[in-house]
Scaffold this active site. Structure first.
Site, PDB file in Angstrom:
ATOM      1  N   GLY A   1       7.969 -10.528  -6.216  1.00  0.00           N
ATOM      2  CA  GLY A   1       7.203  -9.732  -7.162  1.00  0.00           C
ATOM      3  C   GLY A   1       8.033  -8.673  -7.851  1.00  0.00           C
TER       4      GLY A   1
ATOM      5  CE1 TYR B   1      -5.017  -5.593  -5.950  1.00  0.00           C
ATOM      6  CE2 TYR B   1      -5.753  -3.705  -7.240  1.00  0.00           C
ATOM      7  CZ  TYR B   1      -4.763  -4.362  -6.539  1.00  0.00           C
ATOM      8  OH  TYR B   1      -3.526  -3.785  -6.399  1.00  0.00           O
TER       9      TYR B   1
ATOM     10  CE  LYS C   1      -3.245  -3.367  -2.044  1.00  0.00           C
ATOM     11  NZ  LYS C   1      -2.022  -3.990  -1.455  1.00  0.00           N
TER      12      LYS C   1
END
Length: 309
Positions: free
Chosen positions: A25, A140, A144
């Site tokens: 990433g 999302y 998290k």
């Protein structure tokens, strides 16, 4: 020492190496490059060699040859995609960090876990402190937050770094897209009523590298949640005009629009700016203003002031 940090497997029996997940990433590539540059032994398995759903081989390897530090920069980051791929997002963002934390705690390995500003609702108008109440507005963010809780429950000595709006040189991102269009003299639109903390991947990776080095050297590092992002509040419109200034083009090429006009699938926090004073005070890691980070990414990407490559 090998010159390719992404494929490097050093003497794992020495227990002085760093295990980096998410090496492919934006942040992972920057971390791998900076760790290798500092001469820190690194094992960073590429994504195609790492099954984030079936972790048994990786967990076995950690138990057999524990690293000094485990950096978890792997995440499901597609905010809109998470609304439909809910199981996958939860597995990668919540379940996997929980399993990693359990093994890290059992083996005495320090864990550095990367989280996000999206754990907050963004309903206020002042920067968030680490102690402020969370309240994600999309899946999302919810996954998290669940990951943070799982990590803290299983491995209280974890360092959790919340960051935001990450950009960098290693993968094409919104900074490059804006710069390309502005350099061609194209009119672009950018949201002017949503605010966050744009963050240079280079800065965040530098802080992670310094933490890893301290831990490898045996220094005592305070655990807990720390905000690590660009300092100051910025909208995408602010970012676009900063890029225009860097390129030396007319700011009038940037038109402000409302976030409501974007038609996004997932809700976003309206004001999720992070206060980063704690990490400077407690870990001696001051963050840079978001404007410096934007210019850093442009320069490192070969886009100097006044023209585009």
């Amino acid at each position: 020492m090998t010159t390719d940090p992404l494929n490097a497997i050093y003497d794992l029996t020495a227990r002085k190496y760093v295990l980096l997940l998410g090496a492919g990433g934006q942040l992972g590539q920057e971390c791998a490059a900076q760790l290798a540059k500092q001469g820190i032994s690194l094992f960073a398995p590429p994504r195609h060699d790492l099954d984030l759903v079936e972790l048994s081989p990786l967990l076995h390897a950690i138990k057999a040859h524990p690293p000094a530090v485990l950096v978890n920069a792997a995440a499901f980051t597609d905010v809109d995609g998470a609304e439909t791929l809910r199981l996958e997002a939860r597995q990668i963002n919540a379940d996997v960090p929980g399993l990693l934390a359990e093994v890290a705690a059992d083996m005495g390995v320090r864990l550095i876990h990367v989280s996000t500003d999206f754990v907050f609702s963004g309903e206020g108008s002042t920067p968030y402190f680490e102690s402020d109440k969370t309240g994600p507005v999309n899946w999302y963010g919810a996954t998290k937050r669940a990951g943070e809780r799982a990590v803290r429950m299983s491995a209280p000595e974890t360092v959790i770094l919340r960051t935001a709006w990450l950009h960098g040189r290693h993968r094409r991102c919104f900074v490059h897209a804006m710069a390309d269009k502005l350099a061609r003299g194209e009119q672009i639109s950018a949201v002017n009523d949503r605010f966050g903390s744009p963050t240079s991947a280079a800065m965040l990776a530098s802080h992670i590298t310094r933490l890893c080095n301290r831990i490898v050297e045996g220094d005592a590092i305070e655990a807990g949640i720390f905000h690590c992002a660009g300092i100051g509040a910025a909208s995408p419109y602010d970012m676009a005009t900063e890029i225009a200034d860097h390129l030396g083009v007319d700011r009038d090429l940037v038109s402000p629009v409302s976030a409501a006009q974007r038609g996004e699938i997932a809700a976003r926090p309206h004001f999720a700016v992070l206060d980063c004073s704690k990490i400077a005070r407690h870990l001696r890691l001051p963050c840079q203003p978001w404007q410096e980070g934007i210019r850093q990414t442009l320069t490192q990407s070969g886009i100097p002031e006044g023209k585009i490559a």
